[in-house]
Design a protein around this motif. Structure first.
Motif, short mmCIF file in Angstrom:
data_model
loop_
_atom_site.label_atom_id
_atom_site.label_comp_id
_atom_site.label_asym_id
_atom_site.label_seq_id
_atom_site.Cartn_x
_atom_site.Cartn_y
_atom_site.Cartn_z
N TYR A 99 -14.00 17.45 -9.82
CA TYR A 99 -13.91 16.15 -9.16
C TYR A 99 -15.31 15.69 -8.73
N ASP A 100 -15.57 14.43 -8.98
CA ASP A 100 -16.88 13.85 -8.68
C ASP A 100 -16.93 13.44 -7.22
N THR A 101 -17.68 14.17 -6.42
CA THR A 101 -17.74 13.89 -4.98
C THR A 101 -18.50 12.60 -4.67
N PHE A 102 -19.14 12.01 -5.67
CA PHE A 102 -19.83 10.74 -5.48
C PHE A 102 -19.00 9.56 -5.98
N VAL A 157 -12.44 10.98 -1.47
CA VAL A 157 -12.63 10.05 -0.35
C VAL A 157 -12.94 10.83 0.91
N PRO A 158 -14.17 10.70 1.44
CA PRO A 158 -14.47 11.36 2.71
C PRO A 158 -13.90 10.58 3.89
N GLU A 159 -13.61 11.27 4.96
CA GLU A 159 -13.06 10.63 6.17
C GLU A 159 -11.86 9.75 5.82
N PHE A 160 -10.91 10.35 5.10
CA PHE A 160 -9.73 9.61 4.66
C PHE A 160 -8.81 9.35 5.84
N THR A 161 -8.39 8.10 6.02
CA THR A 161 -7.56 7.71 7.16
C THR A 161 -6.13 8.21 6.98
N ALA A 162 -5.65 8.95 7.99
CA ALA A 162 -4.28 9.48 7.96
C ALA A 162 -3.61 9.11 9.29
N ASP A 163 -3.13 7.87 9.40
CA ASP A 163 -2.50 7.41 10.64
C ASP A 163 -1.27 8.25 10.96
N ILE A 164 -1.18 8.69 12.22
CA ILE A 164 -0.08 9.56 12.65
C ILE A 164 0.70 8.85 13.74
N GLY A 165 1.87 8.31 13.39
CA GLY A 165 2.69 7.64 14.39
C GLY A 165 1.91 6.51 15.06
N ASP A 193 -10.95 15.16 6.61
CA ASP A 193 -12.33 15.23 6.10
C ASP A 193 -12.46 14.72 4.67
N TYR A 194 -11.56 15.15 3.77
CA TYR A 194 -11.62 14.67 2.39
C TYR A 194 -10.21 14.53 1.83
N ALA A 195 -10.07 13.61 0.89
CA ALA A 195 -8.84 13.50 0.12
C ALA A 195 -9.23 13.37 -1.35
N ILE A 196 -8.60 14.17 -2.18
CA ILE A 196 -8.82 14.09 -3.62
C ILE A 196 -7.70 13.23 -4.22
N PHE A 197 -8.11 12.24 -5.02
CA PHE A 197 -7.15 11.29 -5.58
C PHE A 197 -6.94 11.50 -7.07
N GLN A 198 -5.72 11.18 -7.51
CA GLN A 198 -5.40 11.15 -8.94
C GLN A 198 -4.48 9.95 -9.17
N ASN A 199 -4.86 9.09 -10.09
CA ASN A 199 -4.08 7.88 -10.38
C ASN A 199 -3.80 7.06 -9.12
N GLY A 200 -4.81 6.97 -8.27
CA GLY A 200 -4.71 6.14 -7.09
C GLY A 200 -3.92 6.73 -5.93
N ILE A 213 -5.34 16.95 0.41
CA ILE A 213 -6.14 16.60 1.58
C ILE A 213 -6.84 17.87 2.06
N ILE A 214 -8.07 17.71 2.56
CA ILE A 214 -8.90 18.86 2.91
C ILE A 214 -9.44 18.71 4.33
N GLU A 215 -9.17 19.67 5.15
CA GLU A 215 -9.71 19.72 6.50
C GLU A 215 -10.73 20.85 6.57
N CYS A 216 -11.94 20.53 7.01
CA CYS A 216 -13.05 21.49 7.02
C CYS A 216 -13.44 21.88 8.44
#
Length: 347
Positions: free
Chosen positions: A41-44, A50-58, A66-73, A78-81
């Motif tokens: 996956y291309d981190t650029f 997607v760094p700092e991917f928004t994950a609204d909770i309630g 921290d990161y989300a890797i996408f495929q077909n949109g 999701i990755i928490e570091c």
């Protein structure tokens, strides 16, 4: 696709640099992002990572993973570091909340050294409490590398990984239970065997005796299995030596090629990290080109099979059994450096 050499290089980098890494951000850039790159996956590329991917909770808006890797949109991982110095046990609850809100099937919790992959086997869209895949980058096993490869961009298949995750998760738990029972057999475990071999009443004294007997029996069974495999390998080698001794005229048919000698020189360059050069000896046969320790047939280090259309490198395990790995050229031998060096430890 050979991920093992790349993962090995990253592990060496981690060991070399970790004492100079002090923050979570530097852990991400030095250890985690290179791992994501290894997965293809291309981190650029913001459509893939997607760094700092928004994950609204309630009612809590603007929560970010921290990161989300996408495929077909769609987010697929999701990755928490965390900082490499932090233990991961206290942080999976945060990832648990993110998992539910993003609708992804996989979550990764990592400090750049320890990696824990989660999915939703127990309840749909609810992250499991225990990871189905867990590993330490600095102590990777071959079967773990195989599992990591399934997350590579070129291989990624959600359904196949989820199906396999179930087997991985429960196999890990079963192995853990077996190990615990071998060390400290529970009364129920002891009764399972004592009840089948002892006709009397299972009093407290009898149970105490059988607890020790069950533990010894399992230890001896494992030892016997190891010895059987070792003896089988030794017998095969003895038979081979006998066949070679009975057909001395075939020695004249052996022709050592320059390619075999060049392969031998590559293997010597690898092995000299652990061995003196004069202890590494080659012996050519009609079947293969063997590399031995101390010119001893009972101490094979590896084998080359280069005389057919498909070339192979034979790796020797602790039971002296050979596993053949196809190679494109003798330069591919370098990709198996770790396995070749590991063979030395068996002797």
């Amino acid at each position: 696709m050979q991920l093992q050499p790349q993962l090995k290089a990253l592990a060496e980098k981690i060991v070399k640099l970790k004492d100079k890494i002090d923050t979570e951000e530097s852990t991400k850039h030095a250890f985690v992002l290179p791992f994501i790159n290894l997965l293809g996956y291309d981190t650029f590329n913001p459509t893939e990572v997607v760094p700092e991917f928004t994950a609204d909770i309630g009612l809590k808006k603007g929560e970010k993973v921290d990161y989300a890797i996408f495929q077909n949109g769609q987010p697929i991982i999701i990755i928490e570091c965390k900082n490499w110095k932090q233990k991961l046990d206290a942080h999976n609850s945060q990832l648990f909340r993110y998992f539910h809100s993003t609708k992804t099937r996989f979550a990764l919790l990592t400090n750049g050294i320890q990696y824990r992959f989660y999915t939703d086997l127990d309840a749909t869209n609810k992250m499991d409490e225990k990871p189905f895949l867990e590993f330490d980058m600095t102590h990777l096993k071959e079967n773990t590398v195989h599992e990591i490869t399934k997350f590579h961009k070129s291989n990624f298949d959600i359904e196949k990984i989820v199906d396999n995750a179930s087997a991985l998760k429960y196999t890990k738990e079963i192995k853990k239970q077996i190990a615990e029972q071998l060390q400290h057999p529970t009364p129920d475990f002891v009764k399972l065997f004592a009840g089948n071999v002892y006709s009397g009443r299972l009093t407290e004294k009898v149970m105490g005796e059988f607890t020790d007997l069950v533990s010894k029996a399992f230890t001896q069974t494992i030892s016997d299995k190891v010895n059987d495999r070792l003896n089988s390998a030794l017998n095969k080698e003895a038979e081979q030596q006998q066949e070679e001794a009975q057909e001395p005229e075939e020695v004249n048919k052996i022709e050592t090629t320059e390619e075999e000698l060049e392969g031998f020189r590559i293997i010597v360059a690898i092995l000299r990290r652990k061995l003196a050069v004069n202890r590494i000896v080659h012996r050519d046969t009609q079947s293969y080109f063997g590399i031995l320790l101390d010119d001893n047939n009972r101490k094979p280090l590896c084998r080359l099979h280069l005389n057919a259309s498909t070339k192979y490198l034979g790796i020797i395990n602790q039971y002296k059994e050979e596993t053949r790995h196809p190679i494109d050229s003798i330069d591919s031998i370098y990709e198996f450096e770790e396995q070749i060096l590991k063979t030395v430890d068996y002797y």
